[in-house]
Scaffold this active site. Structure first.
Site, PDB file in Angstrom:
ATOM      1  N   HIS A  67      -2.480  -1.408  -4.694  1.00  0.00           N
ATOM      2  CA  HIS A  67      -3.954  -1.448  -4.756  1.00  0.00           C
ATOM      3  C   HIS A  67      -4.515  -0.039  -4.675  1.00  0.00           C
ATOM      4  O   HIS A  67      -3.801   0.903  -4.294  1.00  0.00           O
ATOM      5  CB  HIS A  67      -4.524  -2.320  -3.629  1.00  0.00           C
ATOM      6  CG  HIS A  67      -4.248  -1.775  -2.246  1.00  0.00           C
ATOM      7  ND1 HIS A  67      -4.970  -0.750  -1.701  1.00  0.00           N
ATOM      8  CD2 HIS A  67      -3.312  -2.128  -1.316  1.00  0.00           C
ATOM      9  CE1 HIS A  67      -4.530  -0.487  -0.494  1.00  0.00           C
ATOM     10  NE2 HIS A  67      -3.511  -1.305  -0.241  1.00  0.00           N
ATOM     11  N   SER A  74       0.821  -1.207   0.000  1.00  0.00           N
ATOM     12  CA  SER A  74       0.000   0.000   0.000  1.00  0.00           C
ATOM     13  C   SER A  74       0.859   1.263   0.000  1.00  0.00           C
ATOM     14  O   SER A  74       1.642   1.480  -0.911  1.00  0.00           O
ATOM     15  CB  SER A  74      -0.949  -0.044   1.201  1.00  0.00           C
ATOM     16  OG  SER A  74      -1.872   0.997   1.166  1.00  0.00           O
TER      17      SER A  74
END
Length: 305
Positions: free
Chosen positions: A216, A193
């Protein structure tokens, strides 16, 4: 006749007596002179001994006391040992509290600051006590101190994070990217992330063969208002992250966005998992390597190789 004889006898006796008396007196006089000489000699020796002996409560004339230089050297040695002990305690406390320390290489005459980014990146709200966290309020001042320090030659960042607060993560990444000191990052375990911008924020990045990176879309916890403005806000945050990664790595924006919106790898989410060499092939990380390669690269960048 008897009187005369008696007189002669008495006269001879007196004469012998006088001689003996004189002889005895002479012997006594010699003995006295000898005794006087011995006495005078003894007195002279006593006087000399007394002159040599120091008075009570006073120091001997030949007793110089402790050498001032020796005392100063001992004081300096004690002070140096005290400072060394305090430094070791401070270093231990920095490792324990912040996961930071300074690597000193005497042979290369270099000092490398070690920064660990672990667990979850904590933002404006405190996470539960059982969570491993990296607090941006600890990291940002330390990075400023590194930039301002003339003793620090470079920064090594060890990363093993699940991600976390976007604002805090980007703040740390921007701070690292703006340092004038050489920086090298090493991904260990994972850099997911918001950990991706942190990994690419350094001058050169490494990843160990078994480490992973998850790319993501932006997520948000709590209540979300389902209006167009919310989705536009998400899009702008996401674009900030994409732009930072592209500007500090070799991947292009379209390829990175395709990895972020991939639906085939994560069962309950959208995104991609990159393992070790895959992150290098995609252009996110510069090279596969470990701590040895990371340190050598940092010595090279800082001119200490």
């Amino acid at each position: 006749m008897g009187y005369v004889k008696s007189k002669e006898y008495d006269s001879g006796m007196d004469s012998n007596f006088d001689k003996n008396f004189y002889n005895h007196n002479e012997i006594d006089a010699q003995n006295n002179r000898s005794n006087n000489r011995n006495t005078n000699s003894n007195l002279q020796e006593d006087v000399e001994d007394n002159n040599k002996k120091p008075d009570k409560g006073s120091k001997r004339s030949n007793d110089k006391g402790p050498d001032p230089d020796s005392v100063d050297n001992n004081d300096r040695k004690i002070q140096q040992e005290k400072e060394q002990k305090e430094k070791e305690e401070l270093d231990d406390d920095k490792i324990r509290q912040f996961g930071q320390t300074t690597l000193v290489n005497e042979q290369r005459k270099s000092k490398i600051h070690l920064l660990s980014v672990i667990g979850e990146i904590e933002g404006h709200e405190c996470l539960p006590q059982h969570n491993k966290t990296t607090k941006y309020e600890h990291v940002l001042p330390q990075l400023a101190a590194i930039e301002d320090s003339a003793d620090i030659d470079g920064l090594l960042i060890l990363i093993n994070t699940v991600g976390g607060d976007v604002e805090a993560g980007l703040a740390i990444a921007e701070m690292i990217a703006s340092l004038s000191k050489p920086t090298v990052s090493l991904v260990l375990g994972g850099s997911h992330s918001i950990g991706v911008p942190l990994a690419v924020s350094s001058n050169y990045s490494y990843i160990v063969p078994t480490a992973t990176m998850i790319v993501h879309p932006v997520r948000m916890n709590g209540t979300v208002i389902g209006v167009s403005q919310t989705f536009e806000y998400f899009e702008r945050i996401q674009d900030r992250i994409l732009s930072f990664i592209v500007n500090h790595s070799k991947i292009n924006k379209e390829t990175l966005k395709g990895l972020m919106l991939n639906t085939s790898q994560l069962a309950k989410d959208v995104g991609s998992i990159l393992v070790g060499k895959e992150a290098v092939e995609k252009g996110i990380i510069d090279e596969v390597g470990g701590i040895k390669e990371a340190l050598n690269k940092l010595y090279e960048l800082s001119g200490r190789s």
